[in-house]
Scaffold this active site. Structure first.
Site, PDB file in Angstrom:
ATOM      1  N   SER A 227     -11.743  65.134 -10.536  1.00  0.00           N
ATOM      2  CA  SER A 227     -10.282  65.059 -10.467  1.00  0.00           C
ATOM      3  C   SER A 227      -9.833  63.922  -9.555  1.00  0.00           C
ATOM      4  CB  SER A 227      -9.734  66.390  -9.962  1.00  0.00           C
ATOM      5  OG  SER A 227      -8.329  66.414 -10.042  1.00  0.00           O
TER       6      SER A 227
ATOM      7  N   GLN B 185      -6.256  67.424  -4.347  1.00  0.00           N
ATOM      8  CA  GLN B 185      -7.326  66.955  -5.223  1.00  0.00           C
ATOM      9  C   GLN B 185      -8.655  66.885  -4.478  1.00  0.00           C
ATOM     10  OE1 GLN B 185      -6.551  66.585  -8.657  1.00  0.00           O
ATOM     11  NE2 GLN B 185      -4.940  67.668  -7.564  1.00  0.00           N
TER      12      GLN B 185
ATOM     13  N   HIS C  76     -10.930  69.900  -4.535  1.00  0.00           N
ATOM     14  CA  HIS C  76     -11.572  70.257  -5.806  1.00  0.00           C
ATOM     15  C   HIS C  76     -13.067  69.985  -5.764  1.00  0.00           C
ATOM     16  CE1 HIS C  76      -8.861  71.629  -8.875  1.00  0.00           C
ATOM     17  NE2 HIS C  76      -7.985  70.673  -8.639  1.00  0.00           N
TER      18      HIS C  76
ATOM     19  N   GLU D 296      -5.531  59.918 -13.151  1.00  0.00           N
ATOM     20  CA  GLU D 296      -5.349  61.178 -13.868  1.00  0.00           C
ATOM     21  C   GLU D 296      -3.957  61.743 -13.578  1.00  0.00           C
ATOM     22  OE1 GLU D 296      -7.445  65.612 -14.085  1.00  0.00           O
ATOM     23  OE2 GLU D 296      -7.825  64.288 -12.386  1.00  0.00           O
ATOM     24  N   HIS D 297      -3.642  61.921 -12.298  1.00  0.00           N
ATOM     25  CA  HIS D 297      -2.321  62.364 -11.859  1.00  0.00           C
ATOM     26  C   HIS D 297      -1.652  61.225 -11.089  1.00  0.00           C
ATOM     27  CE1 HIS D 297      -5.022  65.974 -11.713  1.00  0.00           C
ATOM     28  NE2 HIS D 297      -4.033  66.506 -12.426  1.00  0.00           N
TER      29      HIS D 297
ATOM     30  N   ASP E 265      -0.580  71.552 -12.260  1.00  0.00           N
ATOM     31  CA  ASP E 265      -1.844  72.256 -12.480  1.00  0.00           C
ATOM     32  C   ASP E 265      -1.642  73.649 -13.046  1.00  0.00           C
ATOM     33  OD1 ASP E 265      -3.614  70.302 -11.765  1.00  0.00           O
ATOM     34  OD2 ASP E 265      -4.009  71.057  -9.746  1.00  0.00           O
TER      35      ASP E 265
ATOM     36  N   GLU F  95     -12.514  41.994 -54.243  1.00  0.00           N
ATOM     37  CA  GLU F  95     -13.596  42.516 -53.396  1.00  0.00           C
ATOM     38  C   GLU F  95     -14.885  42.750 -54.188  1.00  0.00           C
ATOM     39  OE1 GLU F  95     -12.302  45.892 -51.156  1.00  0.00           O
ATOM     40  OE2 GLU F  95     -11.061  44.675 -49.824  1.00  0.00           O
TER      41      GLU F  95
ATOM     42  N   HIS G 266     -13.869  50.196 -59.199  1.00  0.00           N
ATOM     43  CA  HIS G 266     -12.556  50.388 -58.598  1.00  0.00           C
ATOM     44  C   HIS G 266     -11.479  49.756 -59.482  1.00  0.00           C
ATOM     45  CE1 HIS G 266     -14.725  51.504 -54.960  1.00  0.00           C
ATOM     46  NE2 HIS G 266     -13.594  51.697 -54.298  1.00  0.00           N
TER      47      HIS G 266
END
Length: 431
Positions: free
Chosen positions: A237, A259, A262, A327-328, A361, A415, A420
């Protein structure tokens, strides 16, 4: 704690090291993870039972014992403290309401020539959620992973979580009941990812795997991608804060530490054009750490993974944070909303001094499963779309074929794909 200054000669070198924070050296675990996955592929449930005995220190006699009893979940829910139960329901309702706004619908557009083009939105049939349960259990992670799947309309939601010594976390059990999860298992780590990806015995493989985990879980998710879909490869985190003079330095300290507690590898980053603000924030951090219940983890994170940068201007602060792609991201400036158009890379953006990261969170509503380590440059938060798939819808009328068929045949011929070309020409010839 060192304060980096953008005007220092060695800043560019030190900042380049910050940008490498998300690198995960999977090489030292890759072989062991690959071995575990191969065992599950070849032996199924038997391998899972053996892995549980090895890693979770208990020995189930058969796979039925690995499954969590829904009655135990109901009992745990009934025994919840009223305030805690109410808080869980508030979080559930807010997260559900936010994710309900994300759900896409099937659409079809009819063109003037009668052709009909559209997109069919279909939920995954079976989703696997990995919920960590080693150092701590995180019911909030279950809410954040289960609710988008519920909103998407996934028919079968499976949860895997490690339960060392066969001691499930009661709050996690209660949250399983709240979310209506009927299928969950006491298995963790790379083994859980292998079980969900490959199945075994009566356990059917899933279509998508989501949820955070350690490096073994992250490595396993990377290895099974392609056999199933995954949400992202998430690392430790992290939080980034852009602050200016006047921001509350005590709030900043607490949010950075939210954080740091964590994980020892979590990153806390403060960027400001006010050096004194940085100094005061560091002083608060040093005062608070000894009071924390997870002080050793927080201390290691702050000491080894925190970053404090003094810039010459707000513009420079924003530019650096966009490169970091946190992340945050908290924005503590006099007018935080004015910066939204200038923020290019962030998992979640928190505006103003009352939008504390922990609010995100738990119960603000947006998902807290977010891209880490700079991957916010190309990944998005977990959402309803991770549990849905899209199919294109194409209907061509005779008029549409008459109008567009020859152009299609020309492109196919160019092509060198004759079948096709003729598949279209044969229809043109019969109009």
């Amino acid at each position: 704690m060192e304060i980096l200054d953008t005007r220092s000669k060695d800043f560019s070198h030190k900042f380049s090291e910050i940008l490498k924070r998300g690198a995960m050296d999977m090489t030292h675990v890759s072989q062991s993870v690959q071995n575990l996955l191969c065992e599950i592929k070849n032996e199924g449930e038997a391998a899972i039972l053996r892995h549980i005995a090895t890693f979770d220190m208990w020995q189930p006699s058969d796979f039925a014992q690995v499954r969590i009893d829904s009655g135990d979940c109901k009992k745990a829910y009934d025994n919840l403290d009223k305030d805690l139960k109410d808080s869980l329901h508030i979080a559930y309702d807010r997260i559900f309401d936010f994710h309900s706004k994300q759900k896409e619908k099937t659409w079809i557009h009819t063109e003037s020539n009668g052709s009909m083009l559209g997109q069919k939105i279909t939920p995954m049939q079976r989703a696997g959620l990995y919920i960590p349960g080693g150092k701590a259990a995180y019911p909030s992670s279950l809410l954040m992973n289960a609710i988008p799947a519920i909103v998407a309309g996934v028919e079968e939601i499976v949860v895997c979580t490690p339960t060392p010594h066969n001691q499930p976390n009661e709050l996690l059990l209660a949250t399983l009941h709240l979310c209506g999860i009927r299928e969950s298992y006491k298995v963790g780590g790379a083994s859980a990812i292998g079980l969900m990806a490959y199945g075994g015995g009566d356990f059917q493989k899933v279509d998508v795997i989501t949820g955070p985990g350690n490096i073994y879980v992250a490595t396993a998710k990377k290895m099974v991608f392609g056999d199933v879909n995954i949400d992202m490869i998430a690392g430790p985190s992290e939080i980034g804060i852009i602050a200016q003079s006047g921001a509350n330095t005590e709030y900043i300290a607490w949010d950075l530490l939210s954080q740091a507690e964590h994980d020892e590898l979590a990153s806390s980053i403060l960027i400001s054009d006010d050096r004194e603000l940085i100094v005061e924030s560091i002083a608060h951090i040093e005062r608070i750490i000894p009071t924390l219940s997870r002080k050793d983890i927080a201390q290691a994170s702050i000491q080894n993974r925190s970053v404090f940068i003094h810039t010459s201007s707000l513009d420079e602060s924003v530019a650096l944070m966009n490169k970091i792609a946190p992340e945050h991201l908290e924005i503590l400036t006099p007018d935080p909303f004015s910066l939204i158009p200038r923020i290019k890379n962030a998992g979640a953006i928190f505006l103003g001094e009352y939008a504390s990261e922990p609010i995100g969170d738990y119960l603000a509503g947006p998902n807290h499963t977010l891209p880490t380590g700079g991957s916010a440059r190309f990944f998005s938060p977990l959402g309803v779309e991770h549990f849905m798939k899209k199919s294109s819808i194409i209907y061509f009328s005779k008029d549409a074929m008459r109008e567009l068929g020859q152009s299609c045949a020309t492109l196919a011929k160019t092509e060198g794909l004759q079948a096709h070309q003729m598949a279209v020409v044969s229809r043109l010839n019969n109009l």
